[in-house]
Enzyme design. Sequence first.
Site, PDB file in Angstrom:
ATOM      1  N   LYS A   1     -20.156  85.314 -21.838  1.00  0.00           N
ATOM      2  CA  LYS A   1     -20.867  86.219 -22.915  1.00  0.00           C
ATOM      3  C   LYS A   1     -19.746  87.081 -23.877  1.00  0.00           C
ATOM      4  O   LYS A   1     -20.339  87.516 -25.098  1.00  0.00           O
ATOM      5  CB  LYS A   1     -22.438  85.854 -22.785  1.00  0.00           C
ATOM      6  CG  LYS A   1     -23.547  84.727 -22.656  1.00  0.00           C
ATOM      7  CD  LYS A   1     -23.925  84.511 -24.221  1.00  0.00           C
ATOM      8  CE  LYS A   1     -24.975  83.530 -23.575  1.00  0.00           C
ATOM      9  NZ  LYS A   1     -25.333  82.980 -25.047  1.00  0.00           N
TER      10      LYS A   1
ATOM     11  N   SER B   1     -20.813  78.974 -15.652  1.00  0.00           N
ATOM     12  CA  SER B   1     -20.532  79.924 -17.258  1.00  0.00           C
ATOM     13  C   SER B   1     -21.370  81.252 -16.829  1.00  0.00           C
ATOM     14  O   SER B   1     -21.181  82.343 -17.339  1.00  0.00           O
ATOM     15  CB  SER B   1     -21.598  78.878 -18.484  1.00  0.00           C
ATOM     16  OG  SER B   1     -22.737  78.803 -17.438  1.00  0.00           O
TER      17      SER B   1
END
Length: 428
Positions: free
Chosen positions: A70, A319
């Site tokens: 992110k 991720s």
Amino acid sequence: MAGRARRACPRSRDCRLPHAITIDDVRAAAEVLRGQVLATPLVPAPGLSALTGATIAVKHENMQATGSFKERGALYKLSGLDAEERRRGVVAMSAGNHAQAVAYHARRLGIPAVIVMPVGTPLVKAENTRGHGAEVQLVGETLVEAGAHARALAAERGLVFVHPYDDPRVMAGQGTLALEMLGEAPDLDDLVVPIGGGGLVSGVAVAARAVKPGIRVVGVEAALYPSFANALRGEDAPIGGPTLAEGIAVKTVGTLTLPIVRDLVSDIVCVDEPAIERAVASFATHSRSMTEGAGAAGLAAVLSRPDLFAGRRVGLVLSGGNIDARLLAAVMVRELERENRIASFRITTADRPGLLGAIASRLGSLGANILEVSHGRLFLDVPAKSVTVDVTIETRNGTHTSDVLAALASDGLDPRPIGPTGLSETTY
């Protein structure tokens, strides 16, 4: 349970819609982010390759400063603000990784940040976000309610709203990891990417398909949150429920991300909770990597659908690695139980001196490790001169467990398996 979403429009017709970003946007983002976020390593994973039948390489975005990809989109979005917007500040809604990424880079850039999080957000995530200097407000039971409050704050205070996925600069920033992956391993056949709102997979698909048009980009959703699968199939499968992959538990697809996913993502695979748990445990045991549920979704897809990936060169995007230590421990133990490496059973026999010592010695001679013992004399369904001994053991594998139980049975101890709901008639 695992499923695949078919394309919503036939290959015979040109149904492409204008896309919010292009490869030039992703390359521009890469220039801005160079040296500002970590170019995480793409690491061959021979243990996972042996487990799956594919040749696996893992992009370790869990190594970013805040533990997830992110940061890429958050920093690129913040870097595009003008001086007046920076002075006023930003607001974002998130229950985890996006919150920490915006807070972290806003502080680096001297930008005031307000993060709205649902009231049920784990305390550690809220405190981590506060620790990065953001003002944290806990509002609403869901992300939708938190998002509504964040937008109201943006209008009231003149703040810039930083959307977690449906924003061109956020999407372009996330896509930079695909440029890194194909720069290191241009021979990859597939990129397998978790999907929540679609920001990551959209950026990855735009970049990857521009650099290598023949590559497959496969998106992975939690089966409890099949938002994109529904959109692409034109179906209305139920959405909601507790999932280990809360980072991709998104009920509404992005307006900007959907056209890109429809045009450039080859398949959507939906993975169930046991598959996600197995993937988290497999990363830990076979790749020595800590991952959250959403971060393990790509591996869950390869494990669930070996027919799609066998013999191919697969790049997995790990991720994020922000998982609570107690939850990780629970997942690991549950996986041992699924593999019958942890087993519980009850022995009912005549009460005699030295019984516990004899059972412990016998289990030791069989190579089993005793984790827990419960010794009971007061059960009414047991004769007054008998005793029950409940034992939990750890073994090398399921075959070893079966051998241990068979040996105890041959000794006349008649071990009865104990499952999650009590005594079971089944055998190991």
